[in-house]
Design a protein around this motif. Sequence first.
Motif, PDB file in Angstrom:
ATOM      1  N   GLY A   1       0.824  -1.207   0.000  1.00  0.00           N
ATOM      2  CA  GLY A   1       0.000   0.000   0.000  1.00  0.00           C
ATOM      3  C   GLY A   1       0.857   1.256   0.000  1.00  0.00           C
ATOM      4  N   GLU A   2       2.007   1.184   0.695  1.00  0.00           N
ATOM      5  CA  GLU A   2       2.902   2.345   0.754  1.00  0.00           C
ATOM      6  C   GLU A   2       3.987   2.306  -0.324  1.00  0.00           C
ATOM      7  OE1 GLU A   2       2.047   1.061   4.046  1.00  0.00           O
ATOM      8  OE2 GLU A   2       0.605   2.710   4.087  1.00  0.00           O
ATOM      9  N   THR A   3       4.412   1.102  -0.756  1.00  0.00           N
ATOM     10  CA  THR A   3       5.558   1.019  -1.668  1.00  0.00           C
ATOM     11  C   THR A   3       5.144   0.973  -3.140  1.00  0.00           C
ATOM     12  OG1 THR A   3       5.586  -1.394  -1.455  1.00  0.00           O
ATOM     13  CG2 THR A   3       7.009  -0.159   0.027  1.00  0.00           C
ATOM     14  N   VAL A   4       4.061   0.277  -3.438  1.00  0.00           N
ATOM     15  CA  VAL A   4       3.693   0.064  -4.842  1.00  0.00           C
ATOM     16  C   VAL A   4       2.623   1.052  -5.304  1.00  0.00           C
ATOM     17  CG1 VAL A   4       2.713  -1.601  -6.467  1.00  0.00           C
ATOM     18  CG2 VAL A   4       4.331  -2.374  -4.734  1.00  0.00           C
ATOM     19  N   MET A   5       1.635   1.311  -4.425  1.00  0.00           N
ATOM     20  CA  MET A   5       0.468   2.089  -4.845  1.00  0.00           C
ATOM     21  C   MET A   5       0.776   3.504  -5.334  1.00  0.00           C
ATOM     22  SD  MET A   5      -2.084   0.158  -4.978  1.00  0.00           S
ATOM     23  CE  MET A   5      -1.640  -1.569  -4.855  1.00  0.00           C
ATOM     24  N   PRO A   6       1.739   4.243  -4.699  1.00  0.00           N
ATOM     25  CA  PRO A   6       1.992   5.611  -5.184  1.00  0.00           C
ATOM     26  C   PRO A   6       2.318   5.664  -6.680  1.00  0.00           C
ATOM     27  CG  PRO A   6       3.007   5.316  -3.042  1.00  0.00           C
ATOM     28  CD  PRO A   6       2.494   3.963  -3.459  1.00  0.00           C
ATOM     29  N   THR A   7       3.135   4.726  -7.172  1.00  0.00           N
ATOM     30  CA  THR A   7       3.451   4.695  -8.610  1.00  0.00           C
ATOM     31  C   THR A   7       2.200   4.419  -9.427  1.00  0.00           C
ATOM     32  OG1 THR A   7       5.611   3.800  -8.048  1.00  0.00           O
ATOM     33  CG2 THR A   7       4.954   3.669 -10.345  1.00  0.00           C
ATOM     34  N   TYR A   8       1.356   3.507  -8.929  1.00  0.00           N
ATOM     35  CA  TYR A   8       0.100   3.212  -9.619  1.00  0.00           C
ATOM     36  C   TYR A   8      -0.757   4.474  -9.720  1.00  0.00           C
ATOM     37  CZ  TYR A   8       0.672  -1.909  -9.554  1.00  0.00           C
ATOM     38  OH  TYR A   8       1.099  -3.195  -9.765  1.00  0.00           O
ATOM     39  N   PHE A   9      -0.818   5.238  -8.630  1.00  0.00           N
ATOM     40  CA  PHE A   9      -1.617   6.474  -8.630  1.00  0.00           C
ATOM     41  C   PHE A   9      -1.066   7.478  -9.640  1.00  0.00           C
ATOM     42  CE2 PHE A   9      -5.053   6.996  -5.547  1.00  0.00           C
ATOM     43  CZ  PHE A   9      -4.987   5.817  -4.849  1.00  0.00           C
ATOM     44  N   ASP A  10       0.245   7.684  -9.628  1.00  0.00           N
ATOM     45  CA  ASP A  10       0.842   8.659 -10.542  1.00  0.00           C
ATOM     46  C   ASP A  10       0.603   8.249 -11.997  1.00  0.00           C
ATOM     47  OD1 ASP A  10       1.752  10.150  -8.432  1.00  0.00           O
ATOM     48  OD2 ASP A  10       3.756   9.264  -8.417  1.00  0.00           O
ATOM     49  N   SER A  11       0.835   6.972 -12.285  1.00  0.00           N
ATOM     50  CA  SER A  11       0.682   6.497 -13.664  1.00  0.00           C
ATOM     51  C   SER A  11      -0.776   6.531 -14.090  1.00  0.00           C
ATOM     52  CB  SER A  11       1.240   5.082 -13.791  1.00  0.00           C
ATOM     53  OG  SER A  11       2.580   5.044 -13.369  1.00  0.00           O
ATOM     54  N   ALA A  12      -1.678   6.143 -13.170  1.00  0.00           N
ATOM     55  CA  ALA A  12      -3.100   6.133 -13.492  1.00  0.00           C
ATOM     56  C   ALA A  12      -3.596   7.540 -13.798  1.00  0.00           C
ATOM     57  CB  ALA A  12      -3.909   5.531 -12.344  1.00  0.00           C
ATOM     58  N   ARG A  13      -3.028   8.525 -13.137  1.00  0.00           N
ATOM     59  CA  ARG A  13      -3.402   9.916 -13.394  1.00  0.00           C
ATOM     60  C   ARG A  13      -3.066  10.302 -14.843  1.00  0.00           C
ATOM     61  NH1 ARG A  13      -5.613  14.989 -11.315  1.00  0.00           N
ATOM     62  NH2 ARG A  13      -5.207  16.197 -13.161  1.00  0.00           N
ATOM     63  N   ALA A  14      -1.857   9.954 -15.283  1.00  0.00           N
ATOM     64  CA  ALA A  14      -1.453  10.249 -16.658  1.00  0.00           C
ATOM     65  C   ALA A  14      -2.369   9.540 -17.653  1.00  0.00           C
ATOM     66  CB  ALA A  14       0.002   9.829 -16.875  1.00  0.00           C
ATOM     67  N   ILE A  15      -2.678   8.283 -17.366  1.00  0.00           N
ATOM     68  CA  ILE A  15      -3.553   7.511 -18.241  1.00  0.00           C
ATOM     69  C   ILE A  15      -4.954   8.126 -18.271  1.00  0.00           C
ATOM     70  CG2 ILE A  15      -4.738   5.287 -18.442  1.00  0.00           C
ATOM     71  CD1 ILE A  15      -2.112   4.022 -17.331  1.00  0.00           C
ATOM     72  N   ALA A  16      -5.469   8.496 -17.097  1.00  0.00           N
ATOM     73  CA  ALA A  16      -6.827   9.021 -16.997  1.00  0.00           C
ATOM     74  C   ALA A  16      -6.972  10.341 -17.744  1.00  0.00           C
ATOM     75  CB  ALA A  16      -7.227   9.187 -15.531  1.00  0.00           C
ATOM     76  N   GLU A  17      -5.936  11.182 -17.692  1.00  0.00           N
ATOM     77  CA  GLU A  17      -6.002  12.442 -18.429  1.00  0.00           C
ATOM     78  C   GLU A  17      -6.183  12.160 -19.914  1.00  0.00           C
ATOM     79  OE1 GLU A  17      -2.635  14.866 -17.374  1.00  0.00           O
ATOM     80  OE2 GLU A  17      -3.388  15.181 -15.341  1.00  0.00           O
ATOM     81  N   ASN A  18      -5.430  11.194 -20.406  1.00  0.00           N
ATOM     82  CA  ASN A  18      -5.536  10.776 -21.803  1.00  0.00           C
ATOM     83  C   ASN A  18      -6.930  10.187 -22.087  1.00  0.00           C
ATOM     84  OD1 ASN A  18      -4.924   9.724 -24.403  1.00  0.00           O
ATOM     85  ND2 ASN A  18      -2.791   9.505 -23.804  1.00  0.00           N
ATOM     86  N   ASP A  19      -7.400   9.308 -21.185  1.00  0.00           N
ATOM     87  CA  ASP A  19      -8.714   8.672 -21.344  1.00  0.00           C
ATOM     88  C   ASP A  19      -9.825   9.703 -21.468  1.00  0.00           C
ATOM     89  OD1 ASP A  19      -7.589   6.167 -21.081  1.00  0.00           O
ATOM     90  OD2 ASP A  19      -8.213   5.876 -19.004  1.00  0.00           O
ATOM     91  N   VAL A  20      -9.878  10.614 -20.487  1.00  0.00           N
ATOM     92  CA  VAL A  20     -10.991  11.565 -20.421  1.00  0.00           C
ATOM     93  C   VAL A  20     -10.951  12.515 -21.617  1.00  0.00           C
ATOM     94  CG1 VAL A  20     -11.977  13.464 -19.084  1.00  0.00           C
ATOM     95  CG2 VAL A  20     -11.212  11.402 -17.924  1.00  0.00           C
ATOM     96  N   THR A  21      -9.756  13.003 -21.959  1.00  0.00           N
ATOM     97  CA  THR A  21      -9.626  13.891 -23.111  1.00  0.00           C
ATOM     98  C   THR A  21     -10.105  13.196 -24.381  1.00  0.00           C
ATOM     99  OG1 THR A  21      -7.632  14.709 -22.027  1.00  0.00           O
ATOM    100  CG2 THR A  21      -8.038  15.460 -24.260  1.00  0.00           C
ATOM    101  N   THR A  22      -9.671  11.942 -24.564  1.00  0.00           N
ATOM    102  CA  THR A  22     -10.070  11.203 -25.762  1.00  0.00           C
ATOM    103  C   THR A  22     -11.574  10.958 -25.784  1.00  0.00           C
ATOM    104  OG1 THR A  22      -7.924  10.101 -25.697  1.00  0.00           O
ATOM    105  CG2 THR A  22      -9.581   9.137 -27.131  1.00  0.00           C
ATOM    106  N   ALA A  23     -12.152  10.572 -24.626  1.00  0.00           N
ATOM    107  CA  ALA A  23     -13.587  10.295 -24.564  1.00  0.00           C
ATOM    108  C   ALA A  23     -14.396  11.561 -24.843  1.00  0.00           C
ATOM    109  CB  ALA A  23     -13.962   9.715 -23.205  1.00  0.00           C
ATOM    110  N   LEU A  24     -13.984  12.693 -24.248  1.00  0.00           N
ATOM    111  CA  LEU A  24     -14.721  13.945 -24.448  1.00  0.00           C
ATOM    112  C   LEU A  24     -14.614  14.416 -25.891  1.00  0.00           C
ATOM    113  CD1 LEU A  24     -13.922  15.925 -21.172  1.00  0.00           C
ATOM    114  CD2 LEU A  24     -16.090  14.881 -21.826  1.00  0.00           C
ATOM    115  N   ALA A  25     -13.510  14.042 -26.572  1.00  0.00           N
ATOM    116  CA  ALA A  25     -13.322  14.435 -27.967  1.00  0.00           C
ATOM    117  C   ALA A  25     -14.211  13.620 -28.902  1.00  0.00           C
ATOM    118  CB  ALA A  25     -11.858  14.286 -28.377  1.00  0.00           C
ATOM    119  N   ALA A  26     -14.880  12.583 -28.343  1.00  0.00           N
ATOM    120  CA  ALA A  26     -15.664  11.667 -29.185  1.00  0.00           C
ATOM    121  C   ALA A  26     -16.884  12.350 -29.797  1.00  0.00           C
ATOM    122  CB  ALA A  26     -16.093  10.447 -28.392  1.00  0.00           C
ATOM    123  N   GLY A  27     -17.321  13.489 -29.215  1.00  0.00           N
ATOM    124  CA  GLY A  27     -18.420  14.220 -29.839  1.00  0.00           C
ATOM    125  C   GLY A  27     -19.597  14.422 -28.911  1.00  0.00           C
TER     126      GLY A  27
END
Lengths: 215, 215
Positions: A145-171
């Motif tokens: 929870g302390e050693t692995v999760m922070p990287t998951y959170f940081d990476s998921a944030r980058a992915i989510a920004e891409n996800d949401v931008t792409t989804a909102l661009a769908a029309g």
Amino acid sequence: MRISELSERSGIAVATIKYYLREGLLPPGERTGPNQASYGEQHLRRLRLVRALIEIGGLPLATVGEVLTAVDSPDLPMFKLLGVVQDSLTTPPSAASDAEWERAAATVEAEMARRGWDPHPSAPVADTLTSVLVRLAQLGYGDWGETVMPTYFDSARAIAENDVTTALAAGGRGDIVDAVVVMTVLGDTALAAIRRIAQAQVSLELLKNSGESPR
Amino acid sequence: MRISELSERSGIAVATIKYYLREGLLPPGERTGPNQASYGEQHLRRLRLVRALIEIGGLPLATVGEVLTAVDSPDLPMFKLLGVVQDSLTTPPSAASDAEWERAAATVEAEMARRGWDPHPSAPVADTLTSVLVRLAQLGYGDWGETVMPTYFDSARAIAENDVTTALAAGGRGDIVDAVVVMTVLGDTALAAIRRIAQAQVSLELLKNSGESPR
């Protein structure tokens, strides 16, 4: 177009389309005769969304109905709409003792608070994450929870920004929901596969550097 | 310890332990009498690994046997060992036309080549990813291979570095395999949940910035 053409273009059987019409998952077509109705492009798009929710999302028909009601509510803010789609795709968490659960939930909350994330809208998925941390602790990996999760959170944030931008661009609204569903479900599988490819690559590099023969 | 204590400490029924012994998933204990044998800590650890493979990984017993054979081969490089564990947890891809498949496979290969990743050891998971891209193309999202996947690759690399380092830090060979299995399976669920939490956060921020009421 007639129902036969709608069936042909969507690849969905006429009987199934009639069932969706009866269940209210598909709005009625425009009456053109006593036993005939005409359907438009919006019916084709809606059929595609229903299929994505059932086939990819694995949703029961009742839940598909809930999601579609949200899609069809013009006053519902986009943000709540995304929540309805996400929650309908969330698996309920497994049981744990109160103490185990509270410890894991505190880790999740701390990780979100540290980033200034709003804990409010994430409740159902946060429970899923909490139950994973409980299971990890039960298996002896409580420190992850302390050693692995922070990287998951940081990476998921980058992915989510891409996800949401792409989804909102769908029309339009229906297109966005369609994109969110497809991205949520197929994105999980894609991300899991890419993570394994990356794991193989990283271990290959580590072993090369350590001088051990990689194969 | 006797089999009854092994059962108590592992939480696995004596009958199940005896079954694993017969199937060769658990090495025999040290004979201490005509109907008695003594078991050590390595038996407890092995039981825990078998359970993780079955319960979390959802592996059939035959596949558990294959993974354990790899774990028990002292000459097998660590890298190949990771591959056996990963491949045993990979879902086989669905069917697609040759043209669709080749287009998607080319996208995956290009993404890996661009990063200088070795395509060789990733074949089975690369097929899983290819099948996701095929499905995306069939649903009208063929361009996501170019727009969404690069971010997934970059983020997965950061996650995988963390994963592999943490797993290798787990200690001996059996511990590493245990950690890899748990991390692969529970990591998928954790990452999916965190990605959804991040999606909620990002859309909340976007909607706040656009002036739309978030709730």
